[in-house]
Each structure stands twice: as C-alpha cells, then as structure tokens.
Design an enzyme around this catalytic site. Structure first.
Site, PDB file in Angstrom:
ATOM      1  CB  VAL A 207      -4.483   4.269   6.478  1.00  0.00           C
ATOM      2  CG1 VAL A 207      -3.645   4.091   7.736  1.00  0.00           C
ATOM      3  CG2 VAL A 207      -5.800   3.516   6.618  1.00  0.00           C
ATOM      4  CB  CYS A 208      -0.613   6.804   7.100  1.00  0.00           C
ATOM      5  SG  CYS A 208       1.008   7.370   7.646  1.00  0.00           S
TER       6      CYS A 208
END
Length: 330
Positions: A207-208
C-alpha cells in the site's frame, strides 16, 4: 410470515471454530434454532446478522428476530455435543463461518504478515489490517526488526508480534509505506527479509510507498504497479511500469495507491481470495461507502494551488526514496 422453527433442532458445532462442518448451503432452520438456543441478547444477534452476507441467509435474519421474540432465553454458555462450553458470541461466529463458506467445507489457512518500521503511515496498514485480519482461518502477524514499539506517523505506537527471525512463513506479505520508507529500504535486514518473504509468499502486496520497498527488494521487476501519486515516477527505478489506478494486480502482486487506497486494496484482495460476494459483504459490514466532501483526492481533480503545495511537501521524501532505491538495486 416467518417459518416455524423447532427449538430442539441442534447444529453440531465445535469450538466456533476453524473447522466448519461441510454444508452444501446454509441451513436456515438449523442455524436459526441454534442461535435462539443460546441467546436473546439483541447486541449479540445483531453482531451475527450484521456480518451475514449470503443471500440465502436473508431469511435467517428474519427468522432469528422472530424466533427470539417467540422464545426468549438468557445469554449463557452452551454445551455442544462435544461437551465444550461455548460463549454465545463465539458460537454465533462459528455459525457465521458455516453460513458464509458452505462450499469449501475445509479449514482455510492463511498466514498474513504486515511489515512494520518506524514512521510507517498508520492508515497504510491499519486499513487493510482491519479487513484482512477478519478472513476466516487466517492468522495475522505484525513483523518488525525488533519487538520494540513502532512509532507510526501519528501519536499511535504499534507492538510487533514477530521479528524477522520469528515470523512464520507467509502466504501474504503486505508492505505499507510512509515517511519511513527510505530508511526501511536503506536497512539491509529489513530489505533482506522482504526479499526472502516475498519470494515465498503466494501474494506479494503493498500500500502506498510500500511498493517502493517491494521494488527495492526486486519484487516488482517487470510488473505493473501503483503507489502514492507523488512517487509514481520512482516505480521505473524498480523495474516496474506505473498504472494510474487505485489498485493494480499483476499476477500474484497487488499494489495499492496512497494511504486510503488500502481499503480498496484489501477488498480487491479479498475478492481474489474468496470471491466477489465475500468482498462485498466485508464492504457492507464495515460500511465502506465513501462520500468525501471534496473532490481533491487525486492530482487530476485537486485544485492547482493545493496540488502544487502538496507536491512540494513530498520533494525531500521523494529524493530520499530515489537514492535509497538506486543504492539497493546496484
């Protein structure tokens, strides 16, 4: 009209429970009767009904409510046929497991691991953690270099459950991001662990800016991927191709965009593992129905002055991440 239910009907359940009995479809009468035998507490009932998502269980919700009115009973532990004393809430959760995954009939086992490091963005991992840790038959590990509390980018600290040495073999590894990403990439032990665990995992995910950690470890080579909008050009340094999407799947690799995309990412993973119906049930259960007051959540829609100010904020972090990736991949 709600069906009449024999209160003496029983359902053989054990330990509420990782090994659900095989059922071709949810048996509304048996499950309803079992619920009414152990509790009249509406909070426990709603905990159960709130999470029931199989269409054939709509009748179950109606039957439970009706039968509780007709057959009020106190909340108490319940002896099943094995002699185990089961708390009503755990029994209800066990029945939910049977109702939701009737076709499998076997225990689902999955080791899920989240990488933790100082200055990790809290929502990068707590969003997906909230969803993925609910997968039945799964175990979730919070893995860090040591067992010392991890300071997130908020006042919240997180206690790891495992170190790199004690972590189980993972079926799913998730690397979150944050302003601590560059330091994580520069740490040889952290990158070695990600490289090894990722090579063994069935699902390699991020994520990210966690995607940059995967990329620095060589796990995005030749892959399509995404990351936080301010760092997308760094994917090229990882041998990956940026795709402008909230979530990108390429084979067994799943990457999510920035921060809040972690929830979309988690639902995409759940759908890939258990199917769309289960993922939609999670979405409903957690009432994930975003309706933000502004339309500035992506560079394409944010006002120019907001975009420019935000871009400047990430300059130092981007430069540090770029240098870390180059050093890791030379």
């Amino acid at each position: 009209m709600s069906p009449q239910i024999n209160p003496n009907t029983s359902l053989n359940l054990t330990r509420a429970h990782p090994n659900p009995p095989a059922m071709s479809e949810p048996n509304v009468l048996e499950i309803t009767s079992a619920v009414t035998k152990v509790t009249e507490d509406r909070i426990l009932l709603f905990t159960f009904l709130h999470e029931v998502w199989h269409r054939k269980c709509l009748a179950l919700a109606e039957s439970c409510a009706h039968n509780l009115e007709q057959h009020p009973r106190g909340v108490r532990p319940h002896d099943d046929e094995t002699g185990l004393r089961l708390h009503p809430l755990n029994l209800i959760r066990g029945m939910l497991h049977v109702a939701v995954w009737p076709a499998r009939g076997t225990e689902i086992k999955m080791q899920i691991g989240f990488l933790l490091f100082p200055e990790v963005t809290q929502l990068d991992f707590t969003g997906p953690l909230q969803f993925l840790s609910r997968l039945p038959g799964s175990e979730t590990a919070l893995i860090a270099k040591t067992l010392d509390p991890i300071q997130t980018d908020t006042p919240m600290q997180v206690l790891p459950t495992h170190t790199f040495e004690t972590a189980p073999k993972l079926d799913l590894i998730c690397a979150p991001g944050g302003f601590g990403t560059s330091a994580a990439i520069n740490d040889a032990e952290t990158l070695d662990y990600v490289r090894k665990a990722g090579a063994e995992a069935e699902y390699v995910t991020s994520v990210c800016t966690g995607a940059l950690i995967l990329g620095a470890a060589g796990l995005l080579e030749g892959k399509n991927a995404t990351t936080h909008w301010a760092y997308t050009d760094l994917l090229e340094l990882c041998g990956a191709t940026h795709v402008d999407a909230r979530v990108v799947q390429d084979g067994n690799t799943f990457t999510g965009g920035g921060v809040t995309a972690g929830i979309d990412f988690a639902l995409t993973l759940i759908a890939a593992i258990h199917g769309d119906d289960v993922a939609q049930a999670f979405q409903l259960g957690f009432e994930y129905n975003p309706s933000p007051p502004f339309n500035s959540g992506h560079p394409s829609s944010a006002p120019p002055e907001i975009l420019n100010a935000s871009t400047d904020r990430y300059t130092a972090s981007r430069d540090g991440a770029a240098e870390a990736i180059k050093a890791a991949r030379t």
